[in-house]
Design an enzyme around this catalytic site. Structure first.
Site, PDB file in Angstrom:
ATOM      1  CG  ASN A 223      49.063   2.972 -15.278  1.00  0.00           C
ATOM      2  OD1 ASN A 223      50.080   3.333 -14.713  1.00  0.00           O
ATOM      3  ND2 ASN A 223      47.946   3.695 -15.274  1.00  0.00           N
ATOM      4  CG  ASP A 292      43.018   7.133 -21.113  1.00  0.00           C
ATOM      5  OD1 ASP A 292      43.089   8.253 -20.560  1.00  0.00           O
ATOM      6  OD2 ASP A 292      43.919   6.683 -21.838  1.00  0.00           O
ATOM      7  CE  LYS A 302      37.892 -13.081  -4.355  1.00  0.00           C
ATOM      8  NZ  LYS A 302      38.284 -14.324  -3.750  1.00  0.00           N
ATOM      9  CG  PHE A 337      54.416  13.719 -18.997  1.00  0.00           C
ATOM     10  CD1 PHE A 337      54.220  14.800 -18.151  1.00  0.00           C
ATOM     11  CD2 PHE A 337      55.699  13.195 -19.129  1.00  0.00           C
ATOM     12  CE1 PHE A 337      55.281  15.350 -17.448  1.00  0.00           C
ATOM     13  CE2 PHE A 337      56.763  13.739 -18.424  1.00  0.00           C
ATOM     14  CZ  PHE A 337      56.557  14.825 -17.584  1.00  0.00           C
ATOM     15  CE  LYS A 351      47.650  11.537 -26.516  1.00  0.00           C
ATOM     16  NZ  LYS A 351      48.415  10.463 -25.918  1.00  0.00           N
ATOM     17  CE  LYS A 355      44.662  15.066 -23.307  1.00  0.00           C
ATOM     18  NZ  LYS A 355      44.434  14.418 -22.023  1.00  0.00           N
TER      19      LYS A 355
HETATM   20  N1  CTP Z   1      45.535  12.781 -18.364  1.00  0.00           N
HETATM   21  C1  CTP Z   1      44.654  13.312 -17.447  1.00  0.00           C
HETATM   22  N2  CTP Z   1      43.453  12.725 -17.193  1.00  0.00           N
HETATM   23  C2  CTP Z   1      43.107  11.593 -17.827  1.00  0.00           C
HETATM   24  C3  CTP Z   1      44.008  11.015 -18.752  1.00  0.00           C
HETATM   25  C4  CTP Z   1      45.203  11.645 -18.989  1.00  0.00           C
HETATM   26  O1  CTP Z   1      44.971  14.349 -16.848  1.00  0.00           O
HETATM   27  N3  CTP Z   1      41.960  11.012 -17.553  1.00  0.00           N
HETATM   28  C5  CTP Z   1      46.785  13.463 -18.645  1.00  0.00           C
HETATM   29  C6  CTP Z   1      48.020  12.658 -18.386  1.00  0.00           C
HETATM   30  O2  CTP Z   1      48.512  12.896 -17.070  1.00  0.00           O
HETATM   31  C7  CTP Z   1      48.976  13.159 -19.438  1.00  0.00           C
HETATM   32  C8  CTP Z   1      48.080  13.466 -20.616  1.00  0.00           C
HETATM   33  O3  CTP Z   1      46.799  13.714 -20.040  1.00  0.00           O
HETATM   34  O4  CTP Z   1      49.599  14.363 -19.086  1.00  0.00           O
HETATM   35  C9  CTP Z   1      47.955  12.313 -21.534  1.00  0.00           C
HETATM   36  O5  CTP Z   1      46.965  12.587 -22.443  1.00  0.00           O
HETATM   37  P1  CTP Z   1      45.962  11.465 -22.973  1.00  0.00           P
HETATM   38  O6  CTP Z   1      45.320  11.992 -24.215  1.00  0.00           O
HETATM   39  O7  CTP Z   1      45.040  11.005 -21.969  1.00  0.00           O
HETATM   40  O8  CTP Z   1      46.991  10.387 -23.296  1.00  0.00           O
HETATM   41  P2  CTP Z   1      46.714   8.921 -23.367  1.00  0.00           P
HETATM   42  O9  CTP Z   1      46.027   8.416 -22.160  1.00  0.00           O
HETATM   43  O10 CTP Z   1      48.023   8.311 -23.707  1.00  0.00           O
HETATM   44  O11 CTP Z   1      45.680   8.989 -24.567  1.00  0.00           O
HETATM   45  P3  CTP Z   1      45.500   8.009 -25.769  1.00  0.00           P
HETATM   46  O12 CTP Z   1      45.217   6.733 -25.118  1.00  0.00           O
HETATM   47  O13 CTP Z   1      44.362   8.632 -26.485  1.00  0.00           O
HETATM   48  O14 CTP Z   1      46.789   8.080 -26.512  1.00  0.00           O
END
Ligand code: CTP
Length: 421
Positions: A223, A292, A302, A337, A351, A355
């Site tokens: 990303n 995620d 490859k 975040f 969240k 969390k």
């Molecule tokens: N985070 C993490 N580990 C992951 C994914 C996210 O520690 N595998 C942390 C990020 O660093 C951030 C927060 O979790 O602090 C974001 O939460 P998350 O629910 O994962 O947000 P998104 O990825 O934006 O989730 P969604 O796609 O459900 O909105």
């Protein structure tokens, strides 16, 4: 911000290096923050930018030589130095650093420095070899011991083509630091002060940047995260006395020079590293944009384009922040975040609760002017203890980092009070 700094008087001194033109950006940003800025230049600085440029932009006479017949003030170095709230020297050459460190006062800038009782902020810029020379490092150390605030130069490609530390720090970092000093010191009184160390009791673990999830040996899913927010938090936190460790994925921003940095690639590597280090920390800030999902299988060789379509099966990665929350140590503060494109506050609030976090920093990533790939951000902080949301309007990521850390300090004070009550 404009009101807050509207009474602040700043002297900006420019010395002779290729980065002198960046002092124009420093001047403009200080003015935008509301500061009244007067400029001084060394003779060599005038080889790079003319005094007229700074005069036009500052609206005031630019002092190069206080003996010049057109200088309106006969004792300018005294008047100039004793009517200011902050003295900023950007860029500062190796020669100027050497003079300041040794009390040499052979021109307007250096005499002003000796006569100055306001805080001094110095942003060095020079060739890498000159920066790393023991003489320069000795001078920097002396200046730090004298209470001078130093912004270390960035690493990168230099005007001379070499790569390494020495490039002037970004103007927005210089200005954020200047505003932070002004804010902490208020209007200048006669004694010089050093940075607050309100985070000295904290050990802070910070994740930053993007993760890369391999599809095959040459391709990956990732990303746009640059790592700037995590790095800014780390730099400011360490300066405020915290012991900081960064676990960074892939980043395009320059990491802070003096903070411990562990680099990883994938979400799984970040997960393992964070779990190893989390129990030593009193605060965990998850600023990384962790993937995620990752490919269920990463091909060993490859992938060839043999078919018209290619299906990738993805599976969830471990929720790093969620796992740290599940093993939370007593008193450990957890900050997440939430990068959202819609229903920003409601999603972030959900969240925060699901969390089990203490604080979440929500930002709207649908806006092009802030967030990913930008120097600026604008966020809303939600805190679990029920205090009202805190809106931080658009500012540099360093400034936003300072404000997030201010809120962490306040939260720590509230949790301590609640415990003793
Ligand atoms: N985070 C993490 N580990 C992951 C994914 C996210 O520690 N595998 C942390 C990020 O660093 C951030 C927060 O979790 O602090 C974001 O939460 P998350 O629910 O994962 O947000 P998104 O990825 O934006 O989730 P969604 O796609 O459900 O909105």
């Amino acid at each position: 911000m404009t009101d807050q700094f509207s009474k602040s008087k700043v002297a900006l001194a420019v010395t002779g290096g290729i980065a002198a033109y960046k002092a124009i950006e420093v001047l403009r940003a200080l003015q935008r923050a509301g500061c009244d800025v007067r400029v001084a230049m060394t003779r060599h600085a005038c080889e790079f930018v003319t005094p007229l440029t700074f005069r036009a932009l500052s609206g005031s006479y630019v002092i190069v030589d206080d003996y010049a017949p057109d200088n309106p003030d006969p004792i300018a170095h005294i008047t100039f130095s004793q009517t200011i709230d902050l003295f900023v020297i950007a860029p500062a050459t190796a020669n100027t650093l050497a003079k300041l460190a040794n009390g040499v006062a052979d021109d307007f800038l250096t005499s002003t420095y000796l006569a100055c009782t306001a805080p001094v902020l110095v942003a060095p810029a020079m060739n890498t070899t000159m920066w790393q020379h023991p003489a320069t490092q000795r001078n920097i150390e002396k200046l730090r011991n004298d209470g001078v605030h130093i912004i270390d130069p960035d690493a990168g490609e230099m005007a001379c083509g070499t790569i390494g530390p020495g490039r002037l720090s970004e103007p927005d970092r210089i200005v954020s630091r200047a505003l932070e000093i002004l804010q902490r010191n208020g209007p200048h009184t006669s004694s010089s002060t050093t940075d607050d160390d309100d985070l000295r009791a904290e050990r802070i673990l910070i994740t930053a940047g993007a993760t890369r999830e391999a599809i095959d040996p040459v391709r990956f899913i990732s990303n746009r995260s640059s790592g700037r927010t995590g790095f800014a938090l780390a730099e400011v936190a360490q300066r405020r006395g915290a012991k900081v460790v960064i676990v960074a994925g892939v980043t395009t921003a320059t990491p802070p020079a003096e903070v411990e940095l562990v680099t990883v690639n994938s979400a799984e590597e970040m997960h393992q590293t964070v779990l190893e280090r989390a129990s030593e920390s009193t605060v965990f800030i998850a600023a990384a944009a962790v993937a995620d999902y990752k490919p269920k299988q990463s091909a060993a060789t490859k992938i060839k384009k043999s078919e018209a379509t290619l299906k990738l099966e993805l599976e969830r990665t471990a929720d790093i922040l969620g796992e740290v929350a599940a093993r939370r140590r007593e008193g450990q503060l957890l900050i997440g975040f939430a990068a959202e494109t819609d229903d920003v506050i409601a999603n972030a609030q959900a969240k925060l609760t699901s969390k089990n976090l203490d604080m979440i920093v929500a930002n709207d990533v649908s806006r092009n002017d802030i967030g990913f790939d930008s120097n600026d951000n604008a966020v809303t902080i939600l805190v679990r203890d029920g205090s009202p949301p805190i809106e931080l309007p658009r500012a540099s990521k360093t400034r936003i980092a300072e404000q997030i850390l201010d809120e962490i300090v306040k939260l720590r004070q509230r949790t301590k009070k609640a415990k003793t009550a």
